[in-house]
Design a protein around this motif. Structure first.
Motif, PDB file in Angstrom:
ATOM      1  N   THR A  14      -2.558   0.916  -4.097  1.00 56.41           N
ATOM      2  CA  THR A  14      -1.726  -0.284  -3.896  1.00 56.41           C
ATOM      3  C   THR A  14      -0.926  -0.487  -5.015  1.00 56.41           C
ATOM      4  O   THR A  14      -1.233  -0.603  -6.283  1.00 56.41           O
TER       5      THR A  14
ATOM      6  N   ALA B 118      -0.377   4.547  -0.719  1.00 58.28           N
ATOM      7  CA  ALA B 118      -1.393   5.433   0.104  1.00 58.28           C
ATOM      8  C   ALA B 118      -2.423   5.123   0.242  1.00 58.28           C
ATOM      9  O   ALA B 118      -2.789   3.790  -0.063  1.00 58.28           O
ATOM     10  N   SER B 119      -3.347   5.766   0.838  1.00 66.41           N
ATOM     11  CA  SER B 119      -4.683   5.403   1.074  1.00 66.41           C
ATOM     12  C   SER B 119      -5.526   4.948  -0.356  1.00 66.41           C
ATOM     13  O   SER B 119      -5.550   5.960  -1.400  1.00 66.41           O
ATOM     14  N   ALA B 120      -5.766   3.745  -0.521  1.00 66.57           N
ATOM     15  CA  ALA B 120      -6.747   3.373  -1.569  1.00 66.57           C
ATOM     16  C   ALA B 120      -5.803   3.086  -2.924  1.00 66.57           C
ATOM     17  O   ALA B 120      -6.083   3.122  -3.995  1.00 66.57           O
TER      18      ALA B 120
ATOM     19  N   GLU C 141       0.975  -1.199  -0.163  1.00 64.98           N
ATOM     20  CA  GLU C 141      -0.019   0.033  -0.030  1.00 64.98           C
ATOM     21  C   GLU C 141       0.871   1.353  -0.110  1.00 64.98           C
ATOM     22  O   GLU C 141       1.824   1.330   0.970  1.00 64.98           O
TER      23      GLU C 141
END
Length: 69
Positions: A54, A50-52, A48
């Motif tokens: 991958t 960053a957020s959302a 991952e």
């Protein structure tokens, strides 16, 4: 709705499958460019970033396989 009630989140599953296929295809192209005709110890890895977001990596050892004499 699938997130709230659980189960297979089909949108994410489809994106993950597409991303793995793209990583695999890129690895095959790189191996072919090096003159290899096989990849040993093939693996996927996902991180991952960053957020959302991958990244999916495909890696292995590019080799030239020849028939035994």
């Amino acid at each position: 709705i699938q997130i709230l009630f659980g189960g297979n989140i089909t949108v994410y599953t489809g994106l993950a499958e597409q991303t793995r296929q793209e990583a695999f295809d890129l690895q095959v192209r790189h191996a072919e460019q090096m003159g290899a005709n096989a990849v040993l110890a093939f693996r996927y890895d996902a991180n991952e970033i960053a957020s959302a977001v991958t990244e999916v990596l495909a890696y292995g050892t590019a080799v030239v396989v020849e028939p035994a004499a």
